[in-house]
Design an enzyme around this catalytic site. Structure first.
Site, PDB file in Angstrom:
ATOM      1  CB  SER A   1      -1.304  -0.228   1.303  1.00 48.80           C
ATOM      2  OG  SER A   1      -1.695   1.384   1.455  1.00 48.80           O
TER       3      SER A   1
ATOM      4  CD  GLU B   1      -2.550   4.762   4.432  1.00 53.66           C
ATOM      5  OE1 GLU B   1      -2.102   5.635   5.810  1.00 53.66           O
ATOM      6  OE2 GLU B   1      -2.809   6.027   3.767  1.00 53.66           O
TER       7      GLU B   1
ATOM      8  CE1 TYR C   1      -3.814  -1.911   5.338  1.00 47.73           C
ATOM      9  CE2 TYR C   1      -3.232   0.349   4.898  1.00 47.73           C
ATOM     10  CZ  TYR C   1      -3.962  -1.484   4.281  1.00 47.73           C
ATOM     11  OH  TYR C   1      -3.617  -1.133   3.476  1.00 47.73           O
TER      12      TYR C   1
HETATM   13  P1  NAP Z   1     -11.086  -4.527   1.704  1.00 51.44           P
HETATM   14  O1  NAP Z   1     -12.516  -4.639   1.190  1.00 51.44           O
HETATM   15  O2  NAP Z   1     -10.961  -4.715   3.238  1.00 51.44           O
HETATM   16  O3  NAP Z   1     -11.256  -6.237   1.559  1.00 51.44           O
HETATM   17  C1  NAP Z   1     -10.679  -6.807   2.411  1.00 51.44           C
HETATM   18  C2  NAP Z   1     -10.458  -8.326   2.959  1.00 51.44           C
HETATM   19  O4  NAP Z   1      -9.469  -9.122   4.054  1.00 51.44           O
HETATM   20  C3  NAP Z   1     -12.157  -8.930   2.797  1.00 51.44           C
HETATM   21  O5  NAP Z   1     -12.007  -9.727   2.498  1.00 51.44           O
HETATM   22  C4  NAP Z   1     -12.167  -9.470   4.255  1.00 51.44           C
HETATM   23  O6  NAP Z   1     -12.885 -10.428   4.801  1.00 51.44           O
HETATM   24  C5  NAP Z   1     -10.826 -10.159   4.329  1.00 51.44           C
HETATM   25  N1  NAP Z   1      -9.775 -10.304   5.565  1.00 51.44           N
HETATM   26  C6  NAP Z   1     -10.045  -9.498   6.675  1.00 51.44           C
HETATM   27  N2  NAP Z   1      -9.413 -10.175   7.926  1.00 51.44           N
HETATM   28  C7  NAP Z   1      -9.520 -11.757   7.434  1.00 51.44           C
HETATM   29  C8  NAP Z   1      -8.824 -12.617   8.085  1.00 51.44           C
HETATM   30  N3  NAP Z   1      -8.277 -12.589   9.760  1.00 51.44           N
HETATM   31  N4  NAP Z   1      -8.460 -13.897   7.515  1.00 51.44           N
HETATM   32  C9  NAP Z   1      -9.478 -14.040   5.916  1.00 51.44           C
HETATM   33  N5  NAP Z   1      -9.609 -12.768   5.149  1.00 51.44           N
HETATM   34  C10 NAP Z   1      -9.713 -11.515   6.223  1.00 51.44           C
HETATM   35  O7  NAP Z   1     -10.037  -4.214   1.071  1.00 51.44           O
HETATM   36  P2  NAP Z   1      -9.452  -4.029  -0.771  1.00 51.44           P
HETATM   37  O8  NAP Z   1     -10.554  -2.605  -0.408  1.00 51.44           O
HETATM   38  O9  NAP Z   1     -10.139  -5.274  -1.467  1.00 51.44           O
HETATM   39  O10 NAP Z   1      -7.995  -4.549  -0.503  1.00 51.44           O
HETATM   40  C11 NAP Z   1      -7.807  -5.336  -1.082  1.00 51.44           C
HETATM   41  C12 NAP Z   1      -6.682  -5.397  -0.817  1.00 51.44           C
HETATM   42  O11 NAP Z   1      -5.523  -3.874  -0.528  1.00 51.44           O
HETATM   43  C13 NAP Z   1      -5.898  -5.184   1.403  1.00 51.44           C
HETATM   44  O12 NAP Z   1      -4.612  -6.165   1.826  1.00 51.44           O
HETATM   45  C14 NAP Z   1      -5.518  -3.817   1.541  1.00 51.44           C
HETATM   46  O13 NAP Z   1      -5.061  -3.458   2.230  1.00 51.44           O
HETATM   47  C15 NAP Z   1      -4.646  -3.533   0.021  1.00 51.44           C
HETATM   48  N6  NAP Z   1      -4.668  -2.458  -0.632  1.00 51.44           N
HETATM   49  C16 NAP Z   1      -5.900  -1.709  -0.573  1.00 51.44           C
HETATM   50  C17 NAP Z   1      -5.945  -0.765  -1.098  1.00 51.44           C
HETATM   51  C18 NAP Z   1      -7.718   0.353  -1.878  1.00 51.44           C
HETATM   52  O14 NAP Z   1      -6.945   1.367  -2.180  1.00 51.44           O
HETATM   53  N7  NAP Z   1      -8.634  -0.247  -2.299  1.00 51.44           N
HETATM   54  C19 NAP Z   1      -5.167   0.406  -1.618  1.00 51.44           C
HETATM   55  C20 NAP Z   1      -3.582  -0.165  -1.526  1.00 51.44           C
HETATM   56  C21 NAP Z   1      -3.300  -2.094  -0.930  1.00 51.44           C
HETATM   57  P3  NAP Z   1     -14.893  -9.950   5.225  1.00 51.44           P
HETATM   58  O15 NAP Z   1     -15.548  -9.920   4.049  1.00 51.44           O
HETATM   59  O16 NAP Z   1     -14.762 -11.219   6.182  1.00 51.44           O
HETATM   60  O17 NAP Z   1     -14.113  -9.338   6.601  1.00 51.44           O
HETATM   61  O1  F7E Z   2      -9.135   8.174   4.251  1.00 52.62           O
HETATM   62  C1  F7E Z   2      -9.172  11.784   5.181  1.00 52.62           C
HETATM   63  C2  F7E Z   2      -8.615  11.204   6.303  1.00 52.62           C
HETATM   64  O2  F7E Z   2     -10.191   5.929   4.898  1.00 52.62           O
HETATM   65  C3  F7E Z   2      -8.577   9.263   2.679  1.00 52.62           C
HETATM   66  C4  F7E Z   2      -7.440   2.079   1.904  1.00 52.62           C
HETATM   67  O3  F7E Z   2      -7.968   1.245   1.030  1.00 52.62           O
HETATM   68  O4  F7E Z   2      -6.469   3.671   0.737  1.00 52.62           O
HETATM   69  C5  F7E Z   2      -7.158   3.494   2.168  1.00 52.62           C
HETATM   70  O5  F7E Z   2      -6.337   4.755   3.102  1.00 52.62           O
HETATM   71  C6  F7E Z   2      -8.159  10.180   3.227  1.00 52.62           C
HETATM   72  C7  F7E Z   2      -7.613  10.431   4.564  1.00 52.62           C
HETATM   73  O6  F7E Z   2      -8.542   6.123   3.203  1.00 52.62           O
HETATM   74  C8  F7E Z   2     -13.142  11.717   6.051  1.00 52.62           C
HETATM   75  O7  F7E Z   2      -8.241  11.332   7.276  1.00 52.62           O
HETATM   76  C9  F7E Z   2     -12.005  12.838   5.389  1.00 52.62           C
HETATM   77  O8  F7E Z   2      -6.582  11.214   5.357  1.00 52.62           O
HETATM   78  O9  F7E Z   2     -10.594   7.026   2.492  1.00 52.62           O
HETATM   79  P1  F7E Z   2      -9.636   6.413   3.436  1.00 52.62           P
HETATM   80  P2  F7E Z   2      -6.849   5.472   3.546  1.00 52.62           P
HETATM   81  O10 F7E Z   2      -6.931   6.353   4.936  1.00 52.62           O
HETATM   82  O11 F7E Z   2      -5.755   6.290   2.238  1.00 52.62           O
HETATM   83  C10 F7E Z   2      -4.719   2.851   0.964  1.00 52.62           C
HETATM   84  C11 F7E Z   2      -4.431   3.248  -0.007  1.00 52.62           C
HETATM   85  C12 F7E Z   2      -4.837   1.840   1.721  1.00 52.62           C
HETATM   86  O12 F7E Z   2      -4.367   0.915   1.646  1.00 52.62           O
HETATM   87  C13 F7E Z   2      -5.633   1.567   2.927  1.00 52.62           C
HETATM   88  O13 F7E Z   2      -6.275  -0.152   3.283  1.00 52.62           O
HETATM   89  O14 F7E Z   2      -9.339  11.192   3.575  1.00 52.62           O
HETATM   90  N1  F7E Z   2     -11.086  11.835   5.516  1.00 52.62           N
HETATM   91  N2  F7E Z   2     -12.722  12.952   6.246  1.00 52.62           N
HETATM   92  C14 F7E Z   2     -11.475  10.920   5.693  1.00 52.62           C
HETATM   93  N3  F7E Z   2     -11.472   9.761   5.803  1.00 52.62           N
HETATM   94  C15 F7E Z   2     -12.554   8.750   6.246  1.00 52.62           C
HETATM   95  N4  F7E Z   2     -12.148   7.724   6.306  1.00 52.62           N
HETATM   96  N5  F7E Z   2     -13.731   9.265   6.454  1.00 52.62           N
HETATM   97  C16 F7E Z   2     -13.571  10.776   6.798  1.00 52.62           C
HETATM   98  O15 F7E Z   2     -14.464  10.754   7.196  1.00 52.62           O
END
Ligand code: NAP
Ligand code: F7E
Length: 327
Positions: A124, A126, A148
């Site tokens: 990520s 992050e 995280y």
């Molecule tokens: P998400 O919607 O939060 O999905 C997370 C998945 O992980 C769900 O299927 C969840 O299952 C499963 N999970 C959580 N804990 C588990 C456990 N103990 N054992 C088995 N499965 C488990 O995340 P996403 O947005 O699709 O992201 C996919 C991956 O990419 C994650 O690793 C995330 O950290 C990473 N990532 C996401 C982004 C982004 O912007 N979306 C960017 C960079 C990296 P349940 O349905 O049962 O909760």
């Molecule tokens: O926040 C600001 C908050 O929760 C984005 C995950 O998929 O992407 C995701 O992490 C920004 C932050 O995503 C609210 O402070 C303001 O600066 O949508 P977010 P994230 O934290 O960037 C990365 C790449 C991952 O890997 C993670 O798994 O938005 N913000 N107001 C808010 N965020 C939330 N959630 N809610 C608010 O009300």
């Protein structure tokens, strides 16, 4: 030979898009789901007949070994994680156990069963946290700002380490924020588009947000899962940044989303200090030059289309829910 893939986190946003992509390419797609008292298959409901789901958990080493042995995949995509950044301060140990150590458990299961299986780790942006250079690329040092982010740094390095220690085909995709109508409603993009739909249709008045000045490099999840697949099709394993290379603030996001349905966000959005984070990632912007050049990856959806797509989908869904309640 049948192409067999196993996805952890198949019920999540990316799991659903990756499943669709792999099925469209003729793969036999298996997924790991964890047991809970209510199921969470909503995002993959339309694919249920075509997918093969198995119960396991990233906490449980032997469950992973058994499934990898039984399924005998050629590719494993590790998407499972505790992925919501604010939760990682409230549950840092659980986050570390799943998001960090869980990666090692999957790698160990592969190493034990068949070390030639190709492995993708969902790393990520992050990890870059308090950025030391902009835009961020593969060589940019990490400075994570949440449990995280720290866990993802561990997941990244253990992936690199298994590649270097055991010659495994292990890739780390450093993906910047990617969104879609399937995004969880706790993440800011979907929180905003869901609220826009509800406000437009008269079932909500206000939207409370945290830091409106945070800036992110937002792309479309459907584009990003293509990069995951491409990484595992290369002759050599490697790590890649996947990003649009364009930053927008949360305020831009809000203005674009409300504007799409003809609303003025200043009349509806309020800030709430309880939504601020203990340590914020102020800005992220990725440089995906390597992914574009080596993988031939090209994103198709840019920020305004992404926001419009998400608002339209939420308006449609909320409208259906209101109609259903009237019945
Ligand atoms: P998400 O919607 O939060 O999905 C997370 C998945 O992980 C769900 O299927 C969840 O299952 C499963 N999970 C959580 N804990 C588990 C456990 N103990 N054992 C088995 N499965 C488990 O995340 P996403 O947005 O699709 O992201 C996919 C991956 O990419 C994650 O690793 C995330 O950290 C990473 N990532 C996401 C982004 C982004 O912007 N979306 C960017 C960079 C990296 P349940 O349905 O049962 O909760
Ligand atoms: O926040 C600001 C908050 O929760 C984005 C995950 O998929 O992407 C995701 O992490 C920004 C932050 O995503 C609210 O402070 C303001 O600066 O949508 P977010 P994230 O934290 O960037 C990365 C790449 C991952 O890997 C993670 O798994 O938005 N913000 N107001 C808010 N965020 C939330 N959630 N809610 C608010 O009300």
């Amino acid at each position: 030979m049948k192409r067999i893939a196993l996805i952890t986190g198949i019920t999540g946003q990316d799991g659903a898009y990756l499943s669709e992509l792999l099925l469209s390419k003729g793969y036999e797609v298996h997924g790991i789901v964890r047991r809970s008292s209510t199921d969470s298959f909503e995002r993959i409901a339309h694919l249920r007949e075509k997918l093969r789901l198995h119960q396991a958990d990233l906490h449980d080493q032997l469950s992973l070994v058994n499934i990898i042995r039984d399924v005998a995949p050629r590719e494993v995509y590790n998407l499972a994680a505790q992925s919501f950044v604010p939760t990682s301060w409230g549950q840092p140990l659980l986050t570390g156990d799943v998001t960090a150590l869980g990666v090692t458990r999957v790698l160990e299961a592969i190493r034990f069963v068949d070390p030639t299986i190709r492995f993708y780790q969902a790393s990520s942006s992050e990890m870059f946290g308090k950025v030391v250079e902009s835009p961020q690329r593969e060589s940019t040092p990490f400075w994570p700002r949440s449990p995280y982010g720290v866990s993802k740094v561990y997941g990244h390095w253990i992936t690199v380490n298994y590649r270097e220690s055991y010659g495994m085909f292990a890739c780390s995709g450093i993906l910047f924020n990617h969104e879609s109508p399937l995004r969880g409603k706790e993440f800011v993009t979907r929180k905003v588009t869901d609220a826009v739909a509800r406000i437009k249709l008269g079932v909500q008045e206000k939207l409370k947000l945290g830091n409106l000045d945070a800036r992110r490099d937002w792309g479309f999840a459907g584009d990003y899962v293509r990069a995951m697949w491409l990484m595992l099709q290369q002759p050599e394993p490697d790590d890649y940044v996947v990003a649009m290379g364009e930053m927008h603030s949360v305020r831009d996001l809000v203005e674009t989303a409300f504007g799409h349905v003809g609303l003025d966000y200043t009349k509806h959005v309020e800030t709430d200090p309880t939504l601020l984070r203990p340590a914020e990632v102020n800005e992220l912007c990725g440089d995906a030059t390597k992914a574009r050049a080596k993988l031939g990856w090209q994103p198709e959806v840019r920020f305004p289309q992404l926001v419009a797509m998400m608002v339209d989908a939420d308006v449609e869904r909320v409208r259906r829910e209101i109609e259903f309640q009237k019945l």
